[in-house]
Design an enzyme around this catalytic site. Structure first.
Site, PDB file in Angstrom:
ATOM      1  N   GLY A 246     -12.806   6.436  18.525  1.00 27.71           N
ATOM      2  CA  GLY A 246     -13.838   6.226  19.546  1.00 27.71           C
ATOM      3  C   GLY A 246     -13.554   7.051  20.788  1.00 27.71           C
TER       4      GLY A 246
ATOM      5  N   ARG B  94     -14.602  10.376  12.841  1.00 27.40           N
ATOM      6  CA  ARG B  94     -13.840   9.511  11.951  1.00 27.40           C
ATOM      7  C   ARG B  94     -13.764  10.267  10.636  1.00 27.40           C
ATOM      8  NH1 ARG B  94     -15.937   5.248  15.453  1.00 27.40           N
ATOM      9  NH2 ARG B  94     -14.063   4.458  16.441  1.00 27.40           N
TER      10      ARG B  94
ATOM     11  N   ASP C 298      -5.292   3.119  17.814  1.00 26.37           N
ATOM     12  CA  ASP C 298      -4.223   2.847  16.837  1.00 26.37           C
ATOM     13  C   ASP C 298      -4.535   3.364  15.418  1.00 26.37           C
ATOM     14  OD1 ASP C 298      -6.052   0.872  16.433  1.00 26.37           O
ATOM     15  OD2 ASP C 298      -4.665  -0.799  16.751  1.00 26.37           O
TER      16      ASP C 298
ATOM     17  N   THR D   9      -8.614   4.866  24.564  1.00 22.42           N
ATOM     18  CA  THR D   9      -9.591   3.904  24.028  1.00 22.42           C
ATOM     19  C   THR D   9     -10.015   2.979  25.163  1.00 22.42           C
ATOM     20  OG1 THR D   9      -9.820   1.909  22.682  1.00 22.42           O
ATOM     21  CG2 THR D   9      -7.597   2.602  23.094  1.00 22.42           C
ATOM     22  N   ILE D  10     -11.293   2.626  25.178  1.00 19.77           N
ATOM     23  CA  ILE D  10     -11.753   1.766  26.284  1.00 19.77           C
ATOM     24  C   ILE D  10     -11.254   0.330  26.131  1.00 19.77           C
ATOM     25  CG2 ILE D  10     -13.811   3.170  26.749  1.00 19.77           C
ATOM     26  CD1 ILE D  10     -15.450   0.899  25.395  1.00 19.77           C
ATOM     27  N   ASP D  11     -10.799  -0.043  24.932  1.00 18.96           N
ATOM     28  CA  ASP D  11     -10.479  -1.455  24.664  1.00 18.96           C
ATOM     29  C   ASP D  11      -9.155  -1.954  25.261  1.00 18.96           C
ATOM     30  OD1 ASP D  11     -12.812  -1.666  23.292  1.00 18.96           O
ATOM     31  OD2 ASP D  11     -11.919  -1.448  21.311  1.00 18.96           O
TER      32      ASP D  11
ATOM     33  N   ASP E 130      -6.276  -2.039  23.961  1.00 19.60           N
ATOM     34  CA  ASP E 130      -5.626  -2.940  23.004  1.00 19.60           C
ATOM     35  C   ASP E 130      -4.403  -2.307  22.335  1.00 19.60           C
ATOM     36  OD1 ASP E 130      -7.047  -1.038  21.658  1.00 19.60           O
ATOM     37  OD2 ASP E 130      -7.944  -2.394  20.204  1.00 19.60           O
TER      38      ASP E 130
ATOM     39  N   ARG F 125     -26.929 -10.071  37.250  1.00 19.31           N
ATOM     40  CA  ARG F 125     -26.871 -11.257  38.137  1.00 19.31           C
ATOM     41  C   ARG F 125     -28.106 -11.304  39.039  1.00 19.31           C
ATOM     42  NH1 ARG F 125     -24.208 -15.966  38.370  1.00 19.31           N
ATOM     43  NH2 ARG F 125     -22.127 -15.099  38.473  1.00 19.31           N
TER      44      ARG F 125
ATOM     45  N   ARG G  39     -13.781  -5.315  20.282  1.00 15.04           N
ATOM     46  CA  ARG G  39     -13.866  -5.972  18.971  1.00 15.04           C
ATOM     47  C   ARG G  39     -12.652  -6.859  18.704  1.00 15.04           C
ATOM     48  NH1 ARG G  39     -15.020  -1.417  15.391  1.00 15.04           N
ATOM     49  NH2 ARG G  39     -16.563  -0.854  16.919  1.00 15.04           N
TER      50      ARG G  39
ATOM     51  N   GLU H 192     -19.621 -17.122  35.084  1.00 22.13           N
ATOM     52  CA  GLU H 192     -19.295 -18.552  34.998  1.00 22.13           C
ATOM     53  C   GLU H 192     -18.367 -18.830  33.827  1.00 22.13           C
ATOM     54  OE1 GLU H 192     -22.108 -17.516  36.287  1.00 22.13           O
ATOM     55  OE2 GLU H 192     -21.736 -18.567  38.175  1.00 22.13           O
TER      56      GLU H 192
ATOM     57  N   ARG I  46     -31.237 -15.946  28.204  1.00 19.58           N
ATOM     58  CA  ARG I  46     -31.495 -14.561  27.804  1.00 19.58           C
ATOM     59  C   ARG I  46     -30.197 -13.907  27.317  1.00 19.58           C
ATOM     60  NH1 ARG I  46     -36.888 -13.479  29.742  1.00 19.58           N
ATOM     61  NH2 ARG I  46     -37.544 -15.661  29.762  1.00 19.58           N
TER      62      ARG I  46
HETATM   63  P1  ADP Z   1      -9.103   4.661  16.673  1.00 22.48           P
HETATM   64  O1  ADP Z   1      -8.109   5.766  16.699  1.00 22.48           O
HETATM   65  O2  ADP Z   1      -9.989   4.678  17.901  1.00 22.48           O
HETATM   66  O3  ADP Z   1      -8.461   3.314  16.397  1.00 22.48           O
HETATM   67  P2  ADP Z   1     -10.178   4.720  13.923  1.00 22.48           P
HETATM   68  O4  ADP Z   1      -9.548   3.432  13.526  1.00 22.48           O
HETATM   69  O5  ADP Z   1     -11.585   4.968  13.528  1.00 22.48           O
HETATM   70  O6  ADP Z   1     -10.164   4.962  15.500  1.00 22.48           O
HETATM   71  O7  ADP Z   1      -9.276   5.910  13.327  1.00 22.48           O
HETATM   72  C1  ADP Z   1      -9.605   7.256  13.572  1.00 22.48           C
HETATM   73  C2  ADP Z   1      -9.224   8.107  12.393  1.00 22.48           C
HETATM   74  O8  ADP Z   1      -7.815   7.999  12.131  1.00 22.48           O
HETATM   75  C3  ADP Z   1      -9.852   7.686  11.051  1.00 22.48           C
HETATM   76  O9  ADP Z   1     -11.163   8.184  10.896  1.00 22.48           O
HETATM   77  C4  ADP Z   1      -8.910   8.353  10.063  1.00 22.48           C
HETATM   78  O10 ADP Z   1      -9.173   9.729   9.962  1.00 22.48           O
HETATM   79  C5  ADP Z   1      -7.549   8.181  10.757  1.00 22.48           C
HETATM   80  N1  ADP Z   1      -6.868   6.990  10.202  1.00 22.48           N
HETATM   81  C6  ADP Z   1      -7.060   5.697  10.520  1.00 22.48           C
HETATM   82  N2  ADP Z   1      -6.286   4.880   9.763  1.00 22.48           N
HETATM   83  C7  ADP Z   1      -5.598   5.702   8.926  1.00 22.48           C
HETATM   84  C8  ADP Z   1      -4.639   5.493   7.879  1.00 22.48           C
HETATM   85  N3  ADP Z   1      -4.231   4.269   7.537  1.00 22.48           N
HETATM   86  N4  ADP Z   1      -4.149   6.572   7.246  1.00 22.48           N
HETATM   87  C9  ADP Z   1      -4.553   7.828   7.598  1.00 22.48           C
HETATM   88  N5  ADP Z   1      -5.454   8.084   8.544  1.00 22.48           N
HETATM   89  C10 ADP Z   1      -5.969   7.053   9.217  1.00 22.48           C
END
Ligand code: ADP
Length: 327
Positions: free
Chosen positions: A14, A75, A106, A129-131, A133, A158, A175, A191, A251
């Site tokens: 992302g 991806r 990750d 990553t914006i998350d 995490d 608001r 997520r 709230e 809403r």
């Molecule tokens: P982020 O890096 O934001 O967590 P993704 O989980 O979509 O995003 O992972 C980005 C890319 O990293 C995937 O499209 C893939 O190419 C690679 N990737 C993710 N998991 C694996 C894995 N277990 N083995 C090899 N490549 C991976």
């Protein structure tokens, strides 16, 4: 220690505001240390296809303030296979790229780790990553901008909530983690804040909203993290509350992808610049297969395998503060 003459840099997963500032820092640090830098377009997909471009300090002028990533992101399922990674390795060999800097989350670090183990290519991860995490850093690049974007959007909601005495459910990104929800929610005076790390339960939510109305509140905002499972989803949650609290005009607003975009905040630009330079310095000094991050204001590094296994913990004190100030 390996001799590294050329470093490849890519953004993956992302996109996040501040990725460009990190690319710029990597490119310029390479130049400073007389090392060649090659930009790899479209993450691991571009690596497999050999979509490379030599980057010089002037190639990255004026990108520090831009959202998204000039290297594009993608991806790539093929990179999850050994054959895919072998193709990527052959492309790196052809281009004489000795080491990689991967800016992503990750998932990207997991891919980079496999790749590095299989082909003995030194890798450094920069958390983008914006998350927020990722274990091993208090802040990821893009998170500060995203929480500010969410806060500003909630502020705007608001205005309409209080003009019409409404209850709004606002879904923000996250997520697996509630960092954006908790921080933007506290900052915008929500709230209730629902996050994946803490299951409030839908009945407690209804009770709490009921009480809140009795104390004289005329509008209410419930900030819901995407990954929260108090309800099936934010629409189901709103439906349940509407049924149980008919006195409320309920809403829903889903903020969505606007939270990823925009110019990076000052904090994100500075963080990205620090992490980008450090990533190059670690590679050139013989430290590999780690992620750079910031802990207690200092730049530190964590083994990639620990970074992908661990989880960044939500600030319990902020949760407590949030309960107190929404009384
Ligand atoms: P982020 O890096 O934001 O967590 P993704 O989980 O979509 O995003 O992972 C980005 C890319 O990293 C995937 O499209 C893939 O190419 C690679 N990737 C993710 N998991 C694996 C894995 N277990 N083995 C090899 N490549 C991976």
């Amino acid at each position: 220690m390996k001799i590294i003459k050329t470093i490849g840099v890519l953004t993956s997963g992302g996109d996040a505001p501040g990725m460009n500032a990190a690319i710029r820092a990597v490119v310029r640090a390479c130049s400073y240390y007389q090392t060649a830098c090659v930009g790899i377009y479209r993450g691991f997909q571009g690596m497999i296809e050999g979509d490379f471009e030599r980057l010089e300090p002037r190639s990255v002028h004026n990108i520090v303030k831009k959202g998204g990533t000039v290297l594009k992101s993608a991806r790539c399922d093929e990179f999850k296979t050994k054959e895919g990674r072998k193709k990527a390795y052959d492309q790196l060999r052809n281009a004489n790229i000795d080491a990689l800097i991967v800016i992503g989350g990750d998932g990207s670090f997991t891919g980079a780790m496999h790749f590095s183990k299989e082909f003995d290519i030194p890798v450094i991860g920069i958390p983008g990553t914006i998350d927020n995490d990722i274990f091993g850093t208090q802040y990821t690049i893009g998170y500060d901008t995203a929480r500010n974007t969410a806060m500003e959007a909630i502020d705007k909601i608001r205005d309409t909530a209080s003009s019409h005495n409404r209850l709004f459910f606002i879904e923000v990104m996250g997520r697996d983690a509630g960092f954006i929800a908790l921080n933007s929610g506290v900052a915008a005076g929500a709230e209730e804040i629902l996050i994946p790390e803490e299951d409030m339960g839908v009945d407690r939510l209804v009770e709490s909203l009921k009480k809140s109305r009795l104390t004289g509140k005329t509008s209410s905002l419930v900030v819901v993290s995407e990954g929260d499972d108090t309800g099936e989803n934010v629409y189901e949650l709103a439906k349940y509350v509407r049924k149980n609290l008919p006195q409320y005009d309920v809403r829903v607003s889903v903020l969505g992808h606007m939270q990823r975009g925009g110019n990076p905040s000052c904090a994100d630009r500075v963080l990205a610049s620090r992490l980008g330079v450090k990533a190059v310095e670690l590679l050139l000094n013989g430290t590999y297969n780690v992620m750079v991050g910031v802990l207690n204001e200092k730049i530190e590094h964590t083994k990639l395998e620990d970074a992908v296994k661990g989880k960044n913990k939500i600030n319990q004190e902020l949760l407590r503060i949030s309960d107190i100030i929404t009384i």
